[in-house]
Design a protein around this motif. Structure first.
Motif, PDB file in Angstrom:
ATOM      1  N   GLN A 207      19.070   9.684   1.450  1.00  0.00           N
ATOM      2  CA  GLN A 207      19.376  10.604   0.342  1.00  0.00           C
ATOM      3  C   GLN A 207      20.888  10.840   0.231  1.00  0.00           C
ATOM      4  OE1 GLN A 207      17.674  14.477   0.990  1.00  0.00           O
ATOM      5  NE2 GLN A 207      18.595  15.353  -0.859  1.00  0.00           N
ATOM      6  N   LYS A 208      21.406  10.744  -0.983  1.00  0.00           N
ATOM      7  CA  LYS A 208      22.835  10.989  -1.197  1.00  0.00           C
ATOM      8  C   LYS A 208      23.042  12.417  -1.710  1.00  0.00           C
ATOM      9  CE  LYS A 208      23.898   6.856   0.063  1.00  0.00           C
ATOM     10  NZ  LYS A 208      22.563   6.430   0.461  1.00  0.00           N
ATOM     11  N   PRO A 209      24.217  12.995  -1.423  1.00  0.00           N
ATOM     12  CA  PRO A 209      24.449  14.387  -1.835  1.00  0.00           C
ATOM     13  C   PRO A 209      24.578  14.538  -3.353  1.00  0.00           C
ATOM     14  CG  PRO A 209      26.288  13.529  -0.513  1.00  0.00           C
ATOM     15  CD  PRO A 209      25.330  12.412  -0.673  1.00  0.00           C
TER      16      PRO A 209
ATOM     17  N   ILE B 188      24.162   2.574  -8.801  1.00  0.00           N
ATOM     18  CA  ILE B 188      23.141   2.017  -7.899  1.00  0.00           C
ATOM     19  C   ILE B 188      23.588   2.150  -6.455  1.00  0.00           C
ATOM     20  CG2 ILE B 188      21.955   0.447  -9.493  1.00  0.00           C
ATOM     21  CD1 ILE B 188      23.586  -1.848  -8.044  1.00  0.00           C
ATOM     22  N   ASP B 189      22.602   2.394  -5.635  1.00  0.00           N
ATOM     23  CA  ASP B 189      22.790   2.560  -4.196  1.00  0.00           C
ATOM     24  C   ASP B 189      21.696   1.688  -3.558  1.00  0.00           C
ATOM     25  OD1 ASP B 189      23.104   3.618  -1.631  1.00  0.00           O
ATOM     26  OD2 ASP B 189      22.004   5.460  -2.091  1.00  0.00           O
ATOM     27  N   PRO B 190      21.891   0.374  -3.626  1.00  0.00           N
ATOM     28  CA  PRO B 190      20.821  -0.519  -3.141  1.00  0.00           C
ATOM     29  C   PRO B 190      20.773  -0.511  -1.617  1.00  0.00           C
ATOM     30  CG  PRO B 190      22.743  -1.792  -3.789  1.00  0.00           C
ATOM     31  CD  PRO B 190      23.062  -0.362  -4.085  1.00  0.00           C
TER      32      PRO B 190
ATOM     33  N   ASP C  33       9.353  -2.874  -9.178  1.00  0.00           N
ATOM     34  CA  ASP C  33      10.580  -3.619  -8.887  1.00  0.00           C
ATOM     35  C   ASP C  33      11.495  -3.483 -10.110  1.00  0.00           C
ATOM     36  OD1 ASP C  33      12.534  -5.688  -8.814  1.00  0.00           O
ATOM     37  OD2 ASP C  33      11.330  -6.715  -7.307  1.00  0.00           O
ATOM     38  N   ASN C  34      12.746  -3.164  -9.855  1.00  0.00           N
ATOM     39  CA  ASN C  34      13.637  -2.856 -10.981  1.00  0.00           C
ATOM     40  C   ASN C  34      13.844  -4.022 -11.957  1.00  0.00           C
ATOM     41  OD1 ASN C  34      15.252  -4.290  -9.228  1.00  0.00           O
ATOM     42  ND2 ASN C  34      16.352  -2.457  -8.530  1.00  0.00           N
ATOM     43  N   ILE C  35      13.562  -5.250 -11.550  1.00  0.00           N
ATOM     44  CA  ILE C  35      13.676  -6.369 -12.501  1.00  0.00           C
ATOM     45  C   ILE C  35      12.735  -6.122 -13.680  1.00  0.00           C
ATOM     46  CG2 ILE C  35      12.998  -8.786 -12.877  1.00  0.00           C
ATOM     47  CD1 ILE C  35      14.532  -9.603 -10.602  1.00  0.00           C
TER      48      ILE C  35
ATOM     49  N   GLY D  91      15.579   5.931  -4.914  1.00  0.00           N
ATOM     50  CA  GLY D  91      15.385   6.624  -3.626  1.00  0.00           C
ATOM     51  C   GLY D  91      14.792   8.010  -3.813  1.00  0.00           C
ATOM     52  N   SER D  92      15.537   9.028  -3.419  1.00  0.00           N
ATOM     53  CA  SER D  92      15.013  10.390  -3.533  1.00  0.00           C
ATOM     54  C   SER D  92      15.310  10.994  -4.902  1.00  0.00           C
ATOM     55  CB  SER D  92      15.630  11.266  -2.451  1.00  0.00           C
ATOM     56  OG  SER D  92      17.017  11.411  -2.709  1.00  0.00           O
ATOM     57  N   GLY D  93      15.967  10.232  -5.779  1.00  0.00           N
ATOM     58  CA  GLY D  93      16.149  10.690  -7.159  1.00  0.00           C
ATOM     59  C   GLY D  93      17.362  11.576  -7.396  1.00  0.00           C
ATOM     60  N   THR D  94      18.370  11.465  -6.543  1.00  0.00           N
ATOM     61  CA  THR D  94      19.547  12.336  -6.705  1.00  0.00           C
ATOM     62  C   THR D  94      20.165  12.171  -8.099  1.00  0.00           C
ATOM     63  OG1 THR D  94      19.895  11.906  -4.365  1.00  0.00           O
ATOM     64  CG2 THR D  94      21.644  13.086  -5.497  1.00  0.00           C
ATOM     65  N   THR D  95      20.225  10.939  -8.586  1.00  0.00           N
ATOM     66  CA  THR D  95      20.835  10.709  -9.908  1.00  0.00           C
ATOM     67  C   THR D  95      20.059  11.454 -11.000  1.00  0.00           C
ATOM     68  OG1 THR D  95      21.515   8.538  -9.143  1.00  0.00           O
ATOM     69  CG2 THR D  95      21.568   8.901 -11.524  1.00  0.00           C
TER      70      THR D  95
ATOM     71  N   SER E 218      14.293   3.925 -11.451  1.00  0.00           N
ATOM     72  CA  SER E 218      13.177   3.112 -10.965  1.00  0.00           C
ATOM     73  C   SER E 218      13.263   2.995  -9.456  1.00  0.00           C
ATOM     74  CB  SER E 218      13.209   1.717 -11.595  1.00  0.00           C
ATOM     75  OG  SER E 218      14.356   1.022 -11.174  1.00  0.00           O
ATOM     76  N   ASP E 219      12.122   2.818  -8.848  1.00  0.00           N
ATOM     77  CA  ASP E 219      12.068   2.521  -7.412  1.00  0.00           C
ATOM     78  C   ASP E 219      10.705   1.876  -7.145  1.00  0.00           C
ATOM     79  OD1 ASP E 219      13.911   3.680  -4.854  1.00  0.00           O
ATOM     80  OD2 ASP E 219      11.936   2.886  -4.351  1.00  0.00           O
ATOM     81  N   ILE E 220      10.645   1.094  -6.038  1.00  0.00           N
ATOM     82  CA  ILE E 220       9.356   0.457  -5.732  1.00  0.00           C
ATOM     83  C   ILE E 220       8.521   1.246  -4.730  1.00  0.00           C
ATOM     84  CG2 ILE E 220       9.255  -2.025  -6.138  1.00  0.00           C
ATOM     85  CD1 ILE E 220      10.931  -2.420  -3.651  1.00  0.00           C
TER      86      ILE E 220
ATOM     87  N   ALA F 245       9.635   3.994   4.317  1.00  0.00           N
ATOM     88  CA  ALA F 245       9.948   4.240   2.904  1.00  0.00           C
ATOM     89  C   ALA F 245      10.327   2.907   2.253  1.00  0.00           C
ATOM     90  CB  ALA F 245      11.089   5.228   2.774  1.00  0.00           C
ATOM     91  N   TYR F 246      11.183   2.140   2.930  1.00  0.00           N
ATOM     92  CA  TYR F 246      11.527   0.811   2.427  1.00  0.00           C
ATOM     93  C   TYR F 246      12.183  -0.008   3.528  1.00  0.00           C
ATOM     94  CZ  TYR F 246      16.427   2.328   1.886  1.00  0.00           C
ATOM     95  OH  TYR F 246      17.691   2.780   2.120  1.00  0.00           O
ATOM     96  N   SER F 247      12.229  -1.298   3.288  1.00  0.00           N
ATOM     97  CA  SER F 247      12.772  -2.187   4.310  1.00  0.00           C
ATOM     98  C   SER F 247      14.085  -2.790   3.819  1.00  0.00           C
ATOM     99  CB  SER F 247      11.758  -3.299   4.575  1.00  0.00           C
ATOM    100  OG  SER F 247      12.334  -4.216   5.470  1.00  0.00           O
TER     101      SER F 247
ATOM    102  N   GLY G 247      14.149  14.892   3.132  1.00  0.00           N
ATOM    103  CA  GLY G 247      13.487  14.063   4.146  1.00  0.00           C
ATOM    104  C   GLY G 247      13.566  12.561   3.875  1.00  0.00           C
ATOM    105  N   TYR G 248      14.195  12.180   2.766  1.00  0.00           N
ATOM    106  CA  TYR G 248      14.303  10.750   2.446  1.00  0.00           C
ATOM    107  C   TYR G 248      15.544  10.203   3.159  1.00  0.00           C
ATOM    108  CZ  TYR G 248      13.390   6.613  -0.312  1.00  0.00           C
ATOM    109  OH  TYR G 248      13.037   5.344  -0.700  1.00  0.00           O
ATOM    110  N   GLY G 249      15.339   9.198   4.004  1.00  0.00           N
ATOM    111  CA  GLY G 249      16.364   8.734   4.939  1.00  0.00           C
ATOM    112  C   GLY G 249      17.752   8.519   4.353  1.00  0.00           C
TER     113      GLY G 249
END
Ligand code: SAM
Length: 447
Positions: free
Chosen positions: A255-257, A75-77, A53-55, A281-285, A299-301, A104-106, A251-253
């Motif tokens: 995913q940003k370009p 961030i793209d929460p 968890d990013n906290i 997420g898919s680590g684009t950053t 970080s991601d959970i 992947a996440y809710s 394949g990550y729902g």
């Protein structure tokens, strides 16, 4: 009560929680996974990916001297869509490719928008602590929450530090006959102070009728469409989503370009800046930061996220390592990788033969009908469920130094059964194999 009436309370409580987190020793990072990437050839930078968890990730950074050290946070929460997101993978069975999807996440918030805004508020406070005095933060949301988040951002970062609302416009997605088709996201940009990094980027601006103007002193260019000039980037960005046929799709729902992150990172950071993404997420950053010589922290959970990032990075960045702890090999699910190892001391090589991978499929939740497909594949060839193999050794600081990586990709759904590696002289006694299955379950075995 109206949402807007609740916002002052969220801000007050967020501030109190921040004080508590900053001063608390109980909240110390309970180490789940930290992956590091050393870019030795460059500035010896240490890039890291937290699985937690990013906290906790942010608390760990603040406890370790990263306060006011990060030049750019993107961030793209979750967007408050009230939906679950699935990771889509292809597995090769006897009869061809099978598509498997698992959560992947809710993005479902039982207690509604206030619960969501509360989650975001405390994290924004922590991000402000990490942001450098010349830093910027980009908060990527959409029509559902942008107006509330704008007010929260004004309260935390100051209205005077609001730089832009970038509209990311795209064509993909559905349409509606009941309202205008929703074809944009909103990215709020704030700085920490009035002195901030900003490197203006250029875009093409086509001339009227695509013909040359021939104005004195203005450079004009021509491409397939016609004549254009180069102008500073505007705040409406037309960039295609990562579609089904896109080459960069993993394949990550959500995913940003990479081209979206490229604009952000090139505009608001310099080489060697630290760039962070706490909802990776898919680590684009991380991928774009890596390509442009920025240092990065993510970080991601989610299992699916961390596995996706690990594989994406394997093709971009060498020198991966993992910080191990007592719990590094303790999961809820029983796993086993059966293998043979042949050591050739003369030639200083090891041949590893993978025989079987055991995983209890009953302990994983699937979409309907998928468990049977997987059970069949497991019976036919259990190694088809292995997604990633890392081979390396454990150093004296209890770090797993990963020297060789093999992983499945969209084009290659099979991992080599036989892997030949050199004996790493640094630490031949502690050579290890890391195995991660398609669901992100991890296993570490000594060779
Ligand atoms: C919209 S996705 C990010 C997509 C990403 N920008 C990309 O390009 O792939 C949001 C991510 O936030 C993660 N997430 C949600 N809550 C989190 C939390 N509290 N800490 C860390 N990650 C979280 C989810 O697992 C999900 O991967």
């Amino acid at each position: 009560m109206e949402i807007i009436e609740e916002i002052p309370r969220l801000i007050r409580e967020g501030k109190k929680k921040l004080e508590h987190i900053l001063n608390s020793s109980e909240l110390k990072f309970h180490h789940e996974l930290i992956l590091g990437y050393n870019k030795l050839q460059n500035h010896g930078s240490i890039n890291r990916l937290y699985k937690i968890d990013n906290i906790y990730a942010m608390k760990d950074l603040l406890d370790n001297g990263y306060s006011s050290k990060i030049d750019l946070i993107y961030i793209d929460p979750p967007f408050f869509t009230m939906a679950d997101y699935y990771h889509r993978i292809e597995v090769l069975g006897k009869d061809g490719k099978e598509v498997i999807e698992y959560k992947a996440y809710s993005d479902i918030w039982k207690n509604g928008l206030i619960e969501y805004l509360d989650m975001v508020t405390i994290r924004l406070y922590l991000m402000k602590e990490l942001l450098s005095d010349i830093g910027s933060i980009y908060v990527h949301v959409d029509y559902r929450t942008v107006h509330y988040i704008k007010i929260i951002m004004d309260c935390i970062f100051g209205r005077e530090n609001f730089l832009n609302e970038v509209i990311w416009a795209y064509k993909s997605g559905g349409t509606s006959s009941k309202y205008y088709s929703r074809k944009h996201d909103n990215i709020l940009v704030y700085t920490k102070t009035d002195k901030y990094i900003f490197n203006p980027q250029k875009e093409k601006s086509y001339n009227r009728d695509f013909k040359p103007y021939r104005f004195k002193g203005i450079k004009e260019y021509e491409d397939k469409l016609g004549w254009y000039t180069l102008v500073n980037l505007k705040d409406v960005w037309n960039i295609n989503m990562v579609g089904r046929t896109s080459k960069e799709r993993v394949g990550y729902g959500t995913q940003k370009p990479t081209s979206l992150l490229e604009r952000i990172i090139l505009s608001s950071s310099n080489e060697n800046s630290i760039v962070a993404d706490f909802f990776a997420g898919s680590g684009t950053t991380a991928i774009v930061a890596e390509r442009h010589n920025r240092r990065w922290i993510c970080s991601d959970i989610g299992n699916a996220s961390i596995l996706t990032i690990r594989k994406r990075l394997a093709s971009e960045s060498k020198n991966a390592y993992e910080l191990l702890n007592d719990k590094s090999n303790e999961g809820d699910i029983k796993l086993n990788l059966d293998l043979d190892v042949k050591v050739d001391n003369n030639n200083k090589i090891i041949d590893i033969n993978l025989n079987r991978y055991d995983l209890d499929l009953n302990s994983i939740k699937f979409k309907k009908g998928q468990k049977d497909i997987l059970k069949k594949i497991q019976k036919e060839n259990s190694l088809r469920l292995v997604d990633y193999i890392g081979i390396g050794y454990i150093d004296k600081y209890n770090k797993l130094i990963i020297k060789e990586e093999r992983y499945r990709s969209f084009n290659n759904l099979i991992i080599d059964r036989c892997i030949r590696v050199p004996i790493y002289q640094e630490s031949r006694k502690s050579m290890c194999i890391k195995c991660i299955d398609i669901f992100g379950n991890e296993l570490l075995q000594t060779l």
